[in-house]
Every structure is written in C-alpha cells, then in structure tokens.
Design a protein around this motif. Structure first.
Motif, PDB file in Angstrom:
ATOM      1  N   ARG A   3       0.644  -0.783  -0.143  1.00 45.08           N
ATOM      2  CA  ARG A   3      -0.202  -0.119  -0.345  1.00 45.08           C
ATOM      3  C   ARG A   3       0.865   1.274   0.103  1.00 45.08           C
ATOM      4  O   ARG A   3       1.787   1.154   0.811  1.00 45.08           O
ATOM      5  CB  ARG A   3      -1.091   0.213   0.985  1.00 45.08           C
ATOM      6  N   PHE A   4       0.743   1.917  -0.727  1.00 44.75           N
ATOM      7  CA  PHE A   4       1.758   3.456  -1.061  1.00 44.75           C
ATOM      8  C   PHE A   4       0.803   4.359  -0.043  1.00 44.75           C
ATOM      9  O   PHE A   4       0.582   3.998   0.922  1.00 44.75           O
ATOM     10  CB  PHE A   4       1.293   3.986  -2.069  1.00 44.75           C
ATOM     11  N   HIS A   5       2.443   4.779   0.810  1.00 44.51           N
ATOM     12  CA  HIS A   5       2.164   5.780   1.537  1.00 44.51           C
ATOM     13  C   HIS A   5       2.533   7.051   2.029  1.00 44.51           C
ATOM     14  O   HIS A   5       3.945   7.054   1.012  1.00 44.51           O
ATOM     15  CB  HIS A   5       2.825   5.385   3.371  1.00 44.51           C
ATOM     16  N   VAL A  45      -4.346   3.099  -0.728  1.00 43.02           N
ATOM     17  CA  VAL A  45      -2.991   4.483   0.018  1.00 43.02           C
ATOM     18  C   VAL A  45      -3.183   3.904   1.151  1.00 43.02           C
ATOM     19  O   VAL A  45      -4.662   3.835   1.401  1.00 43.02           O
ATOM     20  CB  VAL A  45      -3.425   5.298  -0.966  1.00 43.02           C
TER      21      VAL A  45
END
Length: 161
Positions: A3-5, A45
């Motif tokens: 998951r992009f953070h 995200v």
C-alpha cells in the motif's frame, strides 16, 4: 500486497480532515488530536496528516506491507539502490507499533518501508527527551543520521511526526 504511503504536515487538522474527507469521499480510519489517517482501497493508499511537523507539506513517502517477507523484499531493493539504509527494526510511531526501515532518495526525500503490527494509544512510546527532538523522517541522509527511539533520526528540534 503493498500500500502506498504519504504523510503530510498540515497547519489546521480539522480543516484538512474536512478537505481530504471530501477529496477521498471517505472519513479517516483514525483521528487523534494531532493526526488523521485514511486507509484507501482505490487507489490503495495509506494517507496520513499530522500537525507535528515544522512546516506544512510533504513529510515522507513509503510503502506499507502486509507481512515480514514483503518488508524483507523492500529492504533488499532499498539496499540495492546504492543509498544508505536506516533500519529501525521494531519501533512505535504514528499511533502504531511496526517494523520499519528508511532510505533517502537522491533529492533528500525520505522513503519509509514498514509493516504495521498493531495500534497503540499514543503517538509514540519514547522517553520525554527523545520525543522532544525526534521526528519520523530522516532529515539527513541515512548514512550520517543517528537513530532515535521514535520513528527515525532528526536534525531539527521538531517533535515526532
């Protein structure tokens, strides 16, 4: 699955929560007095904001993973990027207990790779002296940074992310 953070520093948390809730068409998954986080699935995200920075704007980027194997893979990739790696291992920050490491890109942008192990009721679990000078993101290249008990090394007097 990764998951992009993204973590931003904001001046007015309530105003920013209203704005991002409208932008994402979703309420935050977690809200604290100084912090809010959305766990979005489309796109995937982890978007966090806090009032703990020295100035508004981008604090850091990263990848959140679901297991230790994915974290190990990201660590190997970061090490192969020929940039210094700061391995924090087990740590607490941003209302969570996690395993994490950092790498700073050639422009000085900090990248956090982490596996969240659970929630905690406070922003971090560090000593008062460490929290006074600690910040989540490395503010200098990891090769010359010193480790602090919070979320990463700091070169400023700001509080943890």
């Amino acid at each position: 699955m990764k998951r992009f953070h993204v973590h931003l520093h904001v001046e007015d948390l309530a105003q920013s929560i209203r704005f991002y809730s409208q932008l994402f068409a979703a309420e935050p998954a977690r809200v604290e007095a100084d912090y809010a986080k959305w766990m979005l699935d489309d796109p995937r995200v982890n978007f966090a904001i806090s009032t703990r920075g020295t100035s508004p704007g981008l604090d850091h980027l990263g990848f959140q993973v679901d297991d230790a194997a994915e974290l190990s893979e990201l660590k190997a990739r970061a090490a192969s990027a020929d940039m210094a790696l700061l391995d924090e291992g087990a740590t607490t920050c941003c209302y969570a207990r996690s395993e994490k490491h950092w790498v700073t890109d050639p422009q000085g942008i900090a990248w956090e790779h982490f596996h969240t192990l659970g929630d905690i009721p406070m922003f971090n679990e560090s000593s008062p002296t460490a929290a006074a000078g600690a910040c989540c993101t490395p503010k200098e290249p990891a090769a010359t940074a010193s480790k602090t008990p919070c979320c990463g090394p700091a070169t400023s007097s700001s509080t943890c992310c």
